[in-house]
Motif scaffolding. Structure first.
Motif, PDB file in Angstrom:
ATOM      1  N   ILE A  99     -17.144 -27.561  28.257  1.00  0.00           N
ATOM      2  CA  ILE A  99     -16.337 -26.238  28.598  1.00  0.00           C
ATOM      3  C   ILE A  99     -15.043 -26.828  29.566  1.00  0.00           C
ATOM      4  O   ILE A  99     -15.399 -27.806  30.517  1.00  0.00           O
TER       5      ILE A  99
ATOM      6  N   CYS B 272     -19.602 -31.487  32.102  1.00  0.00           N
ATOM      7  CA  CYS B 272     -20.003 -30.610  31.363  1.00  0.00           C
ATOM      8  C   CYS B 272     -20.660 -31.255  30.020  1.00  0.00           C
ATOM      9  O   CYS B 272     -19.858 -31.715  29.437  1.00  0.00           O
ATOM     10  N   PRO B 273     -21.847 -31.268  29.887  1.00  0.00           N
ATOM     11  CA  PRO B 273     -22.089 -31.617  28.324  1.00  0.00           C
ATOM     12  C   PRO B 273     -21.861 -30.743  27.215  1.00  0.00           C
ATOM     13  O   PRO B 273     -21.943 -31.440  26.018  1.00  0.00           O
ATOM     14  N   LYS B 274     -21.174 -29.612  27.303  1.00  0.00           N
ATOM     15  CA  LYS B 274     -20.695 -28.854  26.094  1.00  0.00           C
ATOM     16  C   LYS B 274     -19.302 -28.748  26.103  1.00  0.00           C
ATOM     17  O   LYS B 274     -18.660 -28.275  25.402  1.00  0.00           O
TER      18      LYS B 274
ATOM     19  N   LEU C 181     -16.964 -23.135  36.928  1.00  0.00           N
ATOM     20  CA  LEU C 181     -16.908 -23.599  35.438  1.00  0.00           C
ATOM     21  C   LEU C 181     -18.108 -22.655  34.698  1.00  0.00           C
ATOM     22  O   LEU C 181     -17.675 -22.127  33.843  1.00  0.00           O
ATOM     23  N   PHE C 182     -19.118 -22.656  35.116  1.00  0.00           N
ATOM     24  CA  PHE C 182     -20.242 -21.804  34.657  1.00  0.00           C
ATOM     25  C   PHE C 182     -19.776 -20.269  34.514  1.00  0.00           C
ATOM     26  O   PHE C 182     -19.686 -19.812  33.381  1.00  0.00           O
TER      27      PHE C 182
ATOM     28  N   CYS D 153     -21.894 -22.762  26.559  1.00  0.00           N
ATOM     29  CA  CYS D 153     -22.466 -23.130  28.048  1.00  0.00           C
ATOM     30  C   CYS D 153     -24.038 -22.881  27.895  1.00  0.00           C
ATOM     31  O   CYS D 153     -24.333 -21.961  27.604  1.00  0.00           O
ATOM     32  N   ILE D 154     -24.819 -23.891  28.318  1.00  0.00           N
ATOM     33  CA  ILE D 154     -26.109 -23.658  28.226  1.00  0.00           C
ATOM     34  C   ILE D 154     -26.622 -23.237  29.556  1.00  0.00           C
ATOM     35  O   ILE D 154     -27.808 -23.249  29.784  1.00  0.00           O
ATOM     36  N   GLY D 155     -25.850 -23.296  30.739  1.00  0.00           N
ATOM     37  CA  GLY D 155     -26.338 -23.047  31.877  1.00  0.00           C
ATOM     38  C   GLY D 155     -26.967 -23.876  32.721  1.00  0.00           C
ATOM     39  O   GLY D 155     -28.105 -23.733  33.343  1.00  0.00           O
ATOM     40  N   CYS D 156     -26.684 -25.207  32.520  1.00  0.00           N
ATOM     41  CA  CYS D 156     -27.687 -26.040  33.054  1.00  0.00           C
ATOM     42  C   CYS D 156     -27.051 -26.409  34.533  1.00  0.00           C
ATOM     43  O   CYS D 156     -27.964 -27.141  35.225  1.00  0.00           O
ATOM     44  N   GLY D 157     -26.044 -26.282  34.904  1.00  0.00           N
ATOM     45  CA  GLY D 157     -25.603 -26.383  36.327  1.00  0.00           C
ATOM     46  C   GLY D 157     -25.068 -27.912  36.619  1.00  0.00           C
ATOM     47  O   GLY D 157     -24.845 -28.171  37.768  1.00  0.00           O
ATOM     48  N   ALA D 158     -24.857 -28.503  35.721  1.00  0.00           N
ATOM     49  CA  ALA D 158     -24.314 -29.959  35.739  1.00  0.00           C
ATOM     50  C   ALA D 158     -22.734 -29.728  36.340  1.00  0.00           C
ATOM     51  O   ALA D 158     -22.475 -30.454  37.355  1.00  0.00           O
ATOM     52  N   CYS D 159     -22.175 -28.660  36.363  1.00  0.00           N
ATOM     53  CA  CYS D 159     -20.766 -28.535  36.917  1.00  0.00           C
ATOM     54  C   CYS D 159     -20.898 -28.345  38.365  1.00  0.00           C
ATOM     55  O   CYS D 159     -19.832 -28.788  39.062  1.00  0.00           O
TER      56      CYS D 159
ATOM     57  N   PHE E 152     -27.823 -18.737  39.130  1.00  0.00           N
ATOM     58  CA  PHE E 152     -27.178 -18.515  38.086  1.00  0.00           C
ATOM     59  C   PHE E 152     -27.555 -17.426  37.257  1.00  0.00           C
ATOM     60  O   PHE E 152     -26.757 -16.373  36.741  1.00  0.00           O
TER      61      PHE E 152
HETATM   62  S1  SF4 Z   1     -22.065 -27.974  33.205  1.00  0.00           S
HETATM   63 FE1  SF4 Z   1     -21.112 -26.995  31.119  1.00  0.00          FE
HETATM   64  S2  SF4 Z   1     -22.903 -26.179  30.043  1.00  0.00           S
HETATM   65 FE2  SF4 Z   1     -23.619 -26.825  32.167  1.00  0.00          FE
HETATM   66  S3  SF4 Z   1     -23.633 -24.990  33.328  1.00  0.00           S
HETATM   67 FE3  SF4 Z   1     -21.489 -25.910  33.746  1.00  0.00          FE
HETATM   68  S4  SF4 Z   1     -20.254 -25.091  32.270  1.00  0.00           S
HETATM   69 FE4  SF4 Z   1     -22.391 -24.530  31.568  1.00  0.00          FE
END
Ligand code: SF4
Ligand code: HEM
Ligand code: FES
Lengths: 223, 249
Positions: free
Chosen positions: B227, B223-225, B175-176, B158-164, B119
């Motif tokens: 997006i 996505c926790p945010k 998505l990120f 987006c916090i760049g967590c990688g859940a997507c 990322f």
């Molecule tokens: S899950 Fe959402 S917040 Fe986390 S990296 Fe993906 S787009 Fe960003």
């Protein structure tokens, strides 16, 4: 630019969307044409003959038809190649499965790859059956498509193959049409419902329209 | 609460991993999921065992460090980060499966910790603006229309967590990447690199071995945010526009 497009996962997906939409456009026309079978052998065979004379006198006999065939072959090859390469990439990107399994995504989404393979096999069988007559049941007659269609749908396997393929087509179009809009960047929040509705209507009309023909033969409406 | 945990244990990147079962007792429903894991680790340490490694930092849902696939869902059953998930989302006596993010671009380092530096490299490829540094400029110097500001802000979340990536059946980072591209491409500050940004970030995303989008929509659900999936549509549009422009040059 062609290289940039083909080398990118986003670009390759664009190729898949455009080739899919070309095939979709063709299938709508094809489905409507097929329905002429309900107006009798004369009208159906005449229609089939007309397909060969479209564009005359500018075009020579069968030129337009061959042009359409070439575009379709290019679309099928482009679509299948990009689908294969992207699927390979996707599977490689997620080699380890989760131990805790959950049902995922919609049915149409999950069946795109299998559906695509069924459609590819169907396309080959369909051409060998009704275009070249190579695997046709009972003497194939060039220039008598009405009788050929009736022959195909007088066999149980002809009906089964056809109906399964058309159901697969419906699912494929249902997810595919909407997907293509996203891939080409024309989807939006405001348009989402409309796009999904059009996808569902297209899928339903195509499947119902195509399946009407074997049902017509099976019920004796077409004979 | 009394819980049975089945946790992915893996000594290091090269070792084979497996699920190990643990019992935890006296868990309060007010604990966060990570505090519950802290409780397990304290016990493991007391017993002379290796504690479970997991990522965390802010524990307030803003840094993107925490991860964990809980019962098959990235960040668990609620739409929030794992650090903001509370044990009241579970029942006494539950069995909970805890696994790391799965994607070949996110290799496991140890237990539940994965390497998400792919990322960082996507960001380095174009997720920035070349602005003059120094004192903050006057806020009204560059007017931004309200809808554009809202659009940028939605994606900036987006916090760049990688859940997507973890949720995607193709391990895709669409998505990120789309969140970052859309955030900057809509703003006047991002305009000078509008084309190179999307081309380079998508190029880096491919080079890192992420999969492609099949529009399954799992990313946006995880996505926790929040997006949205249409962000990907927006990035596709930007990519096609940039490719057309590059072709003309
Ligand atoms: S899950 Fe959402 S917040 Fe986390 S990296 Fe993906 S787009 Fe960003
Ligand atoms: C050769 C047989 C075919 C194969 C192997 C195939 C395979 C695929 C695959 C794997 C996808 C991607 C699915 C996904 O995104 O999850 C796809 C998408 C699609 N297909 Fe097909 N398909 C075939 C035939 C067709 C036909 C006949 C049509 C015409 C209606 C069609 C229209 C589409 C469309 C519109 C898409 C969406 C493209 C996008 O996502 O942007 N396909 N196909
Ligand atoms: S620990 Fe920072 S977001 Fe969860």
């Amino acid at each position: 630019m062609a290289r940039t497009v083909w080398d990118s996962s986003v670009g390759k997906k664009t190729v898949m969307a455009v080739s899919g939409l070309i095939m979709l456009l063709y299938l709508v026309v094809h489905m409507i044409g097929n329905l002429k079978i309900f107006f009798g052998a004369g009208e159906f065979n005449h229609y089939a003959h007309w397909l060969r004379t479209v564009g005359e006198p500018f075009m020579h006999y069968e030129w337009t038809l061959w042009l359409v065939r070439i575009v379709l072959v290019l679309a099928v090859v482009a679509h299948a190649t990009s689908a294969y390469q992207l699927s390979r990439r996707d599977i490689k990107a997620r080699p380890d499965k989760y131990v805790h399994k959950k049902p995922r995504a919609s049915y149409a989404t999950r069946t795109m790859r299998w559906g695509g393979i069924i459609l590819a096999l169907f396309i080959v069988w369909h051409i060998l059956d009704l275009t070249t007559g190579t695997v046709h049941s009972g003497g194939f007659q060039e220039g008598h498509p009405y009788q050929n269609v009736v022959d195909t749908f007088s066999t149980w396997y002809g009906n089964v193959i056809y109906v399964v393929a058309m159901l697969a087509l419906g699912l494929h179009v249902r997810h595919g049409f909407w997907s293509a809009a996203q891939t080409l960047g024309v989807g939006s929040r405001a348009r989402d419902r409309a796009l999904k509705t059009v996808a569902n209507v297209l899928a339903l009309l195509l499947t119902a329209g195509f399946i009407a023909v074997p049902v017509g033969v099976m019920t004796g409406v077409v004979s | 609460m009394k819980l049975t945990l089945r946790v992915w244990r893996q000594k290091n990147a090269d070792a084979e991993g497996a699920m190990s079962t643990y019992q935890v007792d006296r868990i309060s429903s007010d604990m966060s999921f990570l505090e519950m894991l802290d409780t397990l680790n304290e016990e493991l340490i007391l017993n002379g065992e290796d504690p479970v490694a997991f990522d965390h930092d802010c524990r307030e849902g803003i840094c993107g460090a925490c991860s964990l696939v809980i019962n098959g869902d990235a960040h668990g059953p609620e739409r929030t980060t794992t650090c903001q998930l509370h044990m009241r989302s579970f029942e006494d006596g539950d069995t909970i499966d805890i696994e790391p993010w799965r994607a070949s671009a996110f290799p496991v380092i140890k237990d539940l910790v994965v390497d998400r530096s792919a990322f960082d490299r996507i960001i380095q490829a174009g997720g920035y603006v070349t602005a003059p540094t120094g004192a903050a400029p006057e806020a009204h110097a560059t007017p931004v229309p309200k809808p554009d500001a809202d659009f940028a802000f939605e994606h900036a979340e987006c916090i760049g967590c990688g859940a997507c990536v973890a949720a995607c059946p193709n391990g895709a980072a669409m998505l990120f990447t789309s969140a970052k591209v859309n955030h900057l491409n809509v703003l006047p500050q991002g305009a000078p690199e509008r084309e190179t940004r999307v081309l380079d970030m998508v190029g880096q995303m491919d080079a890192e071995g992420f999969g492609g989008c099949t529009l399954a929509g799992e990313c946006a659900t995880a996505c926790p945010k929040g997006i949205p999936l249409v962000s990907i549509t927006g990035m596709n549009k930007e990519w096609l526009r940039a490719t057309r422009k590059a072709g003309k040059r």
